[in-house]
Write a protein that holds these residues in place. Sequence first.
Motif, short mmCIF file in Angstrom:
data_model
loop_
_atom_site.label_atom_id
_atom_site.label_comp_id
_atom_site.label_asym_id
_atom_site.label_seq_id
_atom_site.Cartn_x
_atom_site.Cartn_y
_atom_site.Cartn_z
N ALA A 118 -58.82 -0.89 22.61
CA ALA A 118 -59.69 0.28 22.74
C ALA A 118 -61.14 -0.12 22.90
CB ALA A 118 -59.53 1.16 21.51
N HIS A 119 -61.48 -1.35 22.54
CA HIS A 119 -62.85 -1.81 22.65
C HIS A 119 -63.05 -2.40 24.05
CE1 HIS A 119 -63.40 -1.19 18.38
NE2 HIS A 119 -62.27 -1.86 18.17
N VAL A 120 -63.96 -1.83 24.81
CA VAL A 120 -64.20 -2.25 26.19
C VAL A 120 -65.51 -3.03 26.25
CG1 VAL A 120 -64.60 -1.47 28.54
CG2 VAL A 120 -62.93 -0.30 27.11
N VAL A 121 -65.47 -4.16 26.93
CA VAL A 121 -66.66 -4.98 27.09
C VAL A 121 -67.65 -4.27 28.00
CG1 VAL A 121 -67.52 -7.24 27.81
CG2 VAL A 121 -65.25 -7.03 26.79
N GLY A 122 -68.95 -4.41 27.73
CA GLY A 122 -69.97 -3.81 28.58
C GLY A 122 -69.83 -4.24 30.02
N GLY A 123 -70.22 -3.34 30.95
CA GLY A 123 -69.96 -3.54 32.37
C GLY A 123 -70.44 -4.87 32.93
N TRP A 124 -71.73 -5.17 32.76
CA TRP A 124 -72.27 -6.40 33.33
C TRP A 124 -71.72 -7.62 32.63
CZ3 TRP A 124 -74.14 -6.89 37.88
CH2 TRP A 124 -74.80 -5.83 38.49
N ARG A 125 -71.57 -7.54 31.33
CA ARG A 125 -71.03 -8.69 30.60
C ARG A 125 -69.62 -9.00 31.06
NH1 ARG A 125 -69.34 -9.10 24.25
NH2 ARG A 125 -68.83 -11.32 24.26
N ALA A 126 -68.80 -7.96 31.24
CA ALA A 126 -67.43 -8.16 31.71
C ALA A 126 -67.42 -8.77 33.11
CB ALA A 126 -66.68 -6.84 31.69
N ALA A 127 -68.32 -8.29 33.98
CA ALA A 127 -68.38 -8.83 35.33
C ALA A 127 -68.73 -10.32 35.31
CB ALA A 127 -69.40 -8.06 36.16
N PHE A 128 -69.67 -10.68 34.45
CA PHE A 128 -70.06 -12.09 34.37
C PHE A 128 -68.97 -12.94 33.72
CE2 PHE A 128 -74.52 -10.43 34.71
CZ PHE A 128 -74.81 -11.07 35.91
N LEU A 129 -68.19 -12.35 32.83
CA LEU A 129 -67.04 -13.08 32.28
C LEU A 129 -66.03 -13.38 33.39
CD1 LEU A 129 -66.43 -11.21 28.90
CD2 LEU A 129 -67.26 -13.56 29.20
N ALA A 130 -65.82 -12.41 34.29
CA ALA A 130 -64.92 -12.63 35.43
C ALA A 130 -65.48 -13.69 36.36
CB ALA A 130 -64.70 -11.32 36.19
N VAL A 131 -66.80 -13.66 36.57
CA VAL A 131 -67.44 -14.68 37.41
C VAL A 131 -67.27 -16.05 36.77
CG1 VAL A 131 -69.66 -15.54 38.25
CG2 VAL A 131 -69.07 -13.12 38.50
N GLU A 132 -67.40 -16.12 35.45
CA GLU A 132 -67.23 -17.39 34.74
C GLU A 132 -65.83 -17.95 34.96
OE1 GLU A 132 -67.77 -19.28 30.25
OE2 GLU A 132 -67.67 -17.11 30.53
N HIS A 133 -64.84 -17.06 34.97
CA HIS A 133 -63.47 -17.51 35.26
C HIS A 133 -63.40 -18.14 36.66
CE1 HIS A 133 -59.35 -17.27 36.69
NE2 HIS A 133 -59.74 -16.40 37.60
N HIS A 134 -63.96 -17.45 37.65
CA HIS A 134 -63.92 -17.97 39.02
C HIS A 134 -64.70 -19.30 39.13
CE1 HIS A 134 -61.90 -14.48 40.64
NE2 HIS A 134 -62.82 -13.68 40.12
N TRP A 135 -65.84 -19.37 38.46
CA TRP A 135 -66.65 -20.57 38.51
C TRP A 135 -65.93 -21.75 37.86
CZ3 TRP A 135 -69.95 -23.50 40.66
CH2 TRP A 135 -70.58 -24.52 39.97
N THR A 136 -65.22 -21.50 36.76
CA THR A 136 -64.47 -22.56 36.08
C THR A 136 -63.43 -23.16 37.01
OG1 THR A 136 -64.79 -21.47 33.94
CG2 THR A 136 -63.00 -23.08 34.10
N TRP A 137 -62.77 -22.28 37.78
CA TRP A 137 -61.80 -22.80 38.75
C TRP A 137 -62.51 -23.52 39.90
CZ3 TRP A 137 -61.13 -22.33 43.95
CH2 TRP A 137 -59.91 -22.78 44.47
#
Length: 262
Positions: free
Chosen positions: A3-22
């Motif tokens: 039920a706890h949703v990460v803030g919009g920009w923070r979540a987007a940067f977390l997704a970017v971090e995933h792509h960057w790690t790969w």
Amino acid sequence: MSAHVVGGWRAAFLAVEHHWTWYRRNWRATVISNFLQPVLFLLAMGVGFGSQVRDGAATGGHPYLVFLAPALLVITAVQNAVFESTWAVFSSFKWQRTYLAMASTPVTPAQVLHGQLLWIALRLASSTAVFLAVAAALGAITSPAAVLAVPFATLAGMAFSAPVVAFAATREKPDSFNAVFRFLVVPMTLFTGGFFPLSQLPGWLHPLAWVTPVWHGIELARGATFGTLRPLPALGHVAYLTALLAVGVVLGRRYFHRRLAV
């Protein structure tokens, strides 16, 4: 989903971090398609074929290499955007199921989409910046204002990428991606004024070129590079590309939610 949703920009940067790690572990696999191939194409067409172009009037008085470079910057950005928006997105849904893993966390489907689009934008901006630097070293760039071609090319790439990402989110099989390249990318590459002025094509083809993001991107990039870009046309081109991007985001949010919402 929590039920706890990460803030919009923070979540987007977390997704970017995933792509960057790969990417930082596998970037060598993209060197040829993202960097080397466009440079070789610039040399082949700009220097090789360009040495046979004698009519300076067709290129606005510029050498063919100089005429081609800003357009090829846009074309390369759009082509790279399509690769990033088709099989990579489909794989994250069906094969690797990365999106499903993200959506099982406090990251929403819309945030997964935003992170993917932000990553594509960063990839396009970095690859076009490198291409511009190499083109300048080859003498294909004659004005410092050409640096504006990088954000213009990135915007054109994203204007095509966002709707394609939304389309990829609706696919159960990747077969239709070949049609995207064959019937959209190839015509946009060849018939939107990149390699020769649009005026040399039959008049009935002009409206087809005008609706493509590549033509608008080329007009912006060339106009900025050659100092011929006027505020009102520039605003129109940017508004059109932004509208395409917005439509892609709206559709993408709908289809990502349909595929990922639990």
